[in-house]
Design an enzyme around this catalytic site. Structure first.
Site, PDB file in Angstrom:
ATOM      1  N   SER A  77       0.805  -1.222   0.000  1.00 56.40           N
ATOM      2  CA  SER A  77       0.000   0.000   0.000  1.00 56.40           C
ATOM      3  C   SER A  77       0.840   1.275   0.000  1.00 56.40           C
ATOM      4  O   SER A  77       0.323   2.345  -0.310  1.00 56.40           O
ATOM      5  CB  SER A  77      -0.935   0.010   1.207  1.00 56.40           C
ATOM      6  OG  SER A  77      -0.208   0.141   2.411  1.00 56.40           O
ATOM      7  N   LYS A 146       0.743   4.711   6.986  1.00 54.85           N
ATOM      8  CA  LYS A 146       0.221   5.540   5.895  1.00 54.85           C
ATOM      9  C   LYS A 146       0.862   6.917   5.970  1.00 54.85           C
ATOM     10  O   LYS A 146       1.567   7.252   6.923  1.00 54.85           O
ATOM     11  CB  LYS A 146      -1.311   5.691   5.994  1.00 54.85           C
ATOM     12  CG  LYS A 146      -2.092   4.387   6.014  1.00 54.85           C
ATOM     13  CD  LYS A 146      -2.033   3.625   4.715  1.00 54.85           C
ATOM     14  CE  LYS A 146      -2.810   2.312   4.810  1.00 54.85           C
ATOM     15  NZ  LYS A 146      -2.628   1.475   3.596  1.00 54.85           N
TER      16      LYS A 146
END
Length: 259
Positions: A77, A146
């Protein structure tokens, strides 16, 4: 009549001739015995090793909780910034001295898992663009990583894959990628068209750099400040395990700063 404090032997017992040594039966028949008192007993080797191991574990636990912790990247990701198999270091002191809260005891190491933290001494604040590790809101036993996109009070709007912050397009081309050309309708999926939403106080909007393949704030919401575990700052090991055995280690990534 006076008493002599140092009485002298009776003159009648004194002799002028040679002194006759005592008979053998009169000599001491036993040698004096010496007893050592107060000598500490030596520690057993097992006890010394046990103490060393316990101290080492306590130090490792303290460093892990308050200073720095290592993590491994299991998914894609955050490509291209972080690759699958990267091992990273996360600073626990980037934003201040944190005190763990909401903890529970469990078997294994570490023996305690803490799901939140409270800042005792602030050193700084979370900035847009920081890559942070945090407790996944939908399963806090998992850690996610993230990039911070929206700060408290920001309005976030994604239109046809382009992120807008407070009405202005956000220039993220230097660290993101799009690998799936189709644009999804926002009524079907929030991936490419999302919002607008306003980030709540004491929360952050985060996204993965691999925008078309990231489960992030577009799908599950915001990251609360107390759930942030730290800021990723360096890759210390990178293992691909693919191709020729000489290529299993990504030597060029070792020691690389995370930006």
């Amino acid at each position: 009549m006076s008493l002599d404090p140092n009485p002298r032997p009776d003159d009648s017992s004194s002799t002028t001739g040679p002194v006759t040594p005592p008979a053998p039966s009169e000599q001491a028949t036993e040698a004096p015995t010496v007893v050592a008192v107060g000598q500490p007993a030596h520690k057993s080797i097992l006890r010394e090793y046990a103490e060393a191991i316990i101290i080492a574990m306590l130090l490792a636990f303290a460093i892990r909780v308050f200073v720095v912790q290592a993590f491994k990247i299991p998914s894609g990701s955050m490509i291209p910034t972080l690759l699958v198999g990267d091992h990273i270091l996360v600073s626990k002191l980037s934003y201040g001295l944190q005190w763990p809260t909401d903890c529970k005891i469990q078997p294994g190491f570490p023996p305690v898992t803490c799901y939140s933290s409270r800042t005792l001494i602030p050193f700084g604040s979370i900035q847009r663009g920081d890559i942070i590790v945090f407790r996944f809101p939908e399963d806090e036993d998992k850690d996610f990583i993230k990039r911070v996109i929206g700060l408290p009070g920001d309005t976030i709007h994604v239109r046809n894959k382009v992120v807008h912050i407070n009405g202005t397009p956000f220039d993220d081309h230097a660290f993101t990628q799009h690998t799936d050309p189709p644009v999804h309708d926002g009524r079907i999926s929030p991936r490419d068209n999302f919002g607008p939403v306003t980030v709540p106080e004491d929360a952050y909007f985060v996204m993965g750099d691999n925008r078309d393949h990231s489960l992030d704030s577009r799908f599950w919401g915001y990251v609360r400040t107390e759930k942030v575990r730290g800021k990723a700052f360096r890759i210390y090991w990178s293992w691909s395990g693919q191709g020729s055995w000489t290529e299993w280690v990504r030597w060029e990534r070792l020691g690389k700063a995370i930006q």
